[in-house]
Design an enzyme around this catalytic site. Structure first.
Site, PDB file in Angstrom:
ATOM      1  N   LYS A  69      41.762  32.115  26.778  1.00 14.16           N
ATOM      2  CA  LYS A  69      42.628  33.811  27.040  1.00 14.16           C
ATOM      3  C   LYS A  69      43.707  32.773  26.190  1.00 14.16           C
ATOM      4  O   LYS A  69      44.890  32.010  25.904  1.00 14.16           O
ATOM      5  CB  LYS A  69      43.188  34.024  28.233  1.00 14.16           C
ATOM      6  CG  LYS A  69      43.878  34.950  28.309  1.00 14.16           C
ATOM      7  CD  LYS A  69      44.651  35.384  29.608  1.00 14.16           C
ATOM      8  CE  LYS A  69      44.769  36.432  30.291  1.00 14.16           C
ATOM      9  NZ  LYS A  69      45.183  36.940  31.441  1.00 14.16           N
ATOM     10  N   SER A  79      44.244  40.916  33.577  1.00 13.79           N
ATOM     11  CA  SER A  79      43.863  41.463  32.537  1.00 13.79           C
ATOM     12  C   SER A  79      43.522  40.430  31.816  1.00 13.79           C
ATOM     13  O   SER A  79      43.212  40.213  30.174  1.00 13.79           O
ATOM     14  CB  SER A  79      45.750  40.918  31.896  1.00 13.79           C
ATOM     15  OG  SER A  79      45.585  39.114  32.860  1.00 13.79           O
ATOM     16  N   SER A  86      44.773  38.608  37.652  1.00  7.67           N
ATOM     17  CA  SER A  86      43.788  39.067  36.510  1.00  7.67           C
ATOM     18  C   SER A  86      42.277  38.021  36.205  1.00  7.67           C
ATOM     19  O   SER A  86      42.408  38.174  35.321  1.00  7.67           O
ATOM     20  CB  SER A  86      44.456  38.385  35.533  1.00  7.67           C
ATOM     21  OG  SER A  86      45.697  39.895  35.045  1.00  7.67           O
TER      22      SER A  86
HETATM   23  N1  GLN Z   1      46.455  43.946  37.215  1.00  7.30           N
HETATM   24  C1  GLN Z   1      47.546  43.068  37.676  1.00  7.30           C
HETATM   25  C2  GLN Z   1      49.285  43.409  36.857  1.00  7.30           C
HETATM   26  O1  GLN Z   1      48.768  44.519  36.047  1.00  7.30           O
HETATM   27  C3  GLN Z   1      47.212  41.618  37.674  1.00  7.30           C
HETATM   28  C4  GLN Z   1      47.838  40.888  36.849  1.00  7.30           C
HETATM   29  C5  GLN Z   1      47.729  39.079  36.342  1.00  7.30           C
HETATM   30  O2  GLN Z   1      47.921  38.758  36.959  1.00  7.30           O
HETATM   31  N2  GLN Z   1      47.723  39.167  34.918  1.00  7.30           N
HETATM   32  O3  GLN Z   1      49.991  42.757  37.090  1.00  7.30           O
END
Ligand code: GLN
Length: 476
Positions: A80, A155, A179
């Site tokens: 990532k 994400s 995420s």
């Molecule tokens: N989807 C969650 C957010 O928008 C988690 C994001 C993450 O774990 N980086 O914050």
């Protein structure tokens, strides 16, 4: 390798050692797949073709010389784009870091490098890991390879899509509030958020450091165990890194769930789509058939965890991202008249909408007026979550709930940010409690994969692997 054979770390490692294929051939096969899929999927932000081939050749030479190499040697993987890779652009999918080339490796990247894994490139994500559909990337969205009109989740959508599309054998992602697990579920692959402190955060660009963890995306559960064994461990460069010894996660992974106790989270039944609910009940029944005991358990605070997560994570993000001021790091509005305008313009142009929304929310909840009613309240909720999950897990070996309340949706379906946040309802509790949680594909709904989530005790990854592997195999 024959077509149709499952490309996992295990099968490929065996093929490499048996002389059935070379690391170069494996790398070329992935690069070919990347070429074929990327126009539609867009999981990668950077492909390091030449570096990958050089690394693969080096592994081939060592194998040919009869050297005993770690399991991951010669296995093509990707990382990532918020995890630093020495000499390879690391953008966090933001204009702010569009040209940032780290002079050092993250601890996890360094461990993979030492294990001989071959880096294919860097993966798309929501900007600074803020989002749930990989749609906030400054460099364009990633599509779900199973149906490109749908989102891959986020994400770490690039990580899940790359593994699901067969572009990489495994990938690293990051999980602050789900995420890794949520995109893994939406793309039909395995996703693990390990216990907080299990993998060093050194070299992971912070979003909300008290919640951030590096996680893994793999094709099956044993692969996840193998990769965790390679990247976990104490690192003095991360103050929250744990000294708890790293388990041998693969041994006993096939022992099944006989005698284990699982708690099916009642609220997750109520909050899931009909198809996901059906699969959850089927997963519970499967576990019982395999010899586990499954009880229903109510966690009434579950719904409060989502606002608490957004308050806590945004508060940390607002202070954490203050360093991107156009002076010391990243994008700089060099046309500004003075330093104040430079900071304002750099941040206005360097950050996208969602990141700005989080910074504003975080700054707001930390103001004198809101600190008590918002931030303090969320901290108290965190304490309560911790206590009640600990109590539940003193009796149960793991909690069972879906990873996402619904399967992958069409990109245009969720425009409202709050509708998007809701998709994280089931993943934020483990994040807040710092507990390990794994998403394993189980069943389908509307022709799309459903992910089941298992939440375990701190440093109980080995038990999670065993239970998740039983679910994926269906054997006792
Ligand atoms: N989807 C969650 C957010 O928008 C988690 C994001 C993450 O774990 N980086 O914050």
């Amino acid at each position: 390798m024959r077509n149709g054979e499952k490309w996992t770390v295990q099968t490929l490692a065996r093929a490499l050692r048996g002389g059935k294929c070379s690391a170069r051939e494996l790398t070329l096969a992935c690069l070919k797949r990347i070429e074929a899929c990327e126009p539609e999927v867009h999981a990668f932000l950077t492909v390091t073709r030449e570096k990958a081939l050089t690394a693969a050749d080096r592994i081939d030479a060592r194998l040919a010389a009869g050297e005993e190499l770690p399991l991951l040697a010669g296995i093509p993987m990707a990382i990532k784009d918020n995890i630093c890779t020495k000499g390879v652009r690391t953008t966090c999918a933001s204009r702010m870091l569009e040209n940032f080339i780290p002079p050092y490796d993250a601890d996890a990247a360094e461990r993979l490098h030492q294990a001989g894994a071959v880096l294919l490139g860097k993966l798309n994500m929501d900007e600074f890991a803020m989002g749930s559909d990989t749609g906030t990337s400054a460099f364009g969205p990633t599509a779900n390879p199973l149906d490109v009109s749908r989102v891959p989740g986020g994400s770490s959508g690039g990580s899940a899509a790359a593994v699901a599309a067969g572009e990489a054998v495994f990938a690293l992602g990051s999980d602050t509030g789900g995420s890794v697990r949520q995109p893994a579920a939406l793309c039909g692959v395995v996703g693990l958020r390990p216990t907080y402190g299990r993998i060093s955060r050194y070299g992971l660009t912070g979003f909300a450091p008290s919640l951030d963890q590096i996680g893994l995306v793999t094709r099956d559960v044993p692969d996840c165990a193998a990769v965790l064994a390679a990247v976990a461990g104490f690192d003095p460069r991360d103050a929250t890194s744990s000294r708890v010894p790293v388990d041998d996660y693969l041994t006993g992974i096939g022992e099944g769930v006989r005698g284990m106790r699982a708690a099916l989270v009642r609220e997750s039944l109520e909050e899931s789509s009909p198809g996901v609910r059906r699969e959850l009940l089927r997963a519970a029944a499967r576990l019982e058939t395999l010899g586990a005991r499954v009880d229903e358990l109510s966690l009434p605070f579950l719904r409060d965890m989502l606002p608490a997560y957004h308050i806590l994570s945004s508060a940390e993000a607002s202070s954490n991202l203050a360093r991107f001021d156009g002076i010391r790091y990243g994008f700089s509005a060099t046309d500004a008249a003075d330093w104040q305008e430079r900071i304002r313009e750099s941040r206005s142009r360097g950050f996208g909408r969602e990141v700005k929304r989080r910074i504003l929310l975080g700054t707001f909840v930390l103001t004198k007026e809101q600190y008590g009613p918002c931030y303090e309240k969320a901290r108290r909720l965190k304490g309560k979550t911790l206590a009640s999950l600990r109590t539940a897990l003193s009796y149960y070996d793991f909690l069972l709930l879906p990873t996402s309340p619904e399967v992958a949706w069409k990109r245009e379906e969720k425009r409202d940010p709050v509708a998007m946040y809701r998709s994280d309802l089931f993943v934020v509790p483990a994040s807040i409690a710092g507990l390990p949680a794994l998403s394993v594909p189980f069943g389908m709904d509307q022709g799309l994969p459903v992910g089941m989530q298992l939440v375990g005790r701190a440093f109980g990854e080995k038990e999670l692997f065993r239970a998740a592997h039983a679910l994926e195999e269906g054997k006792a």
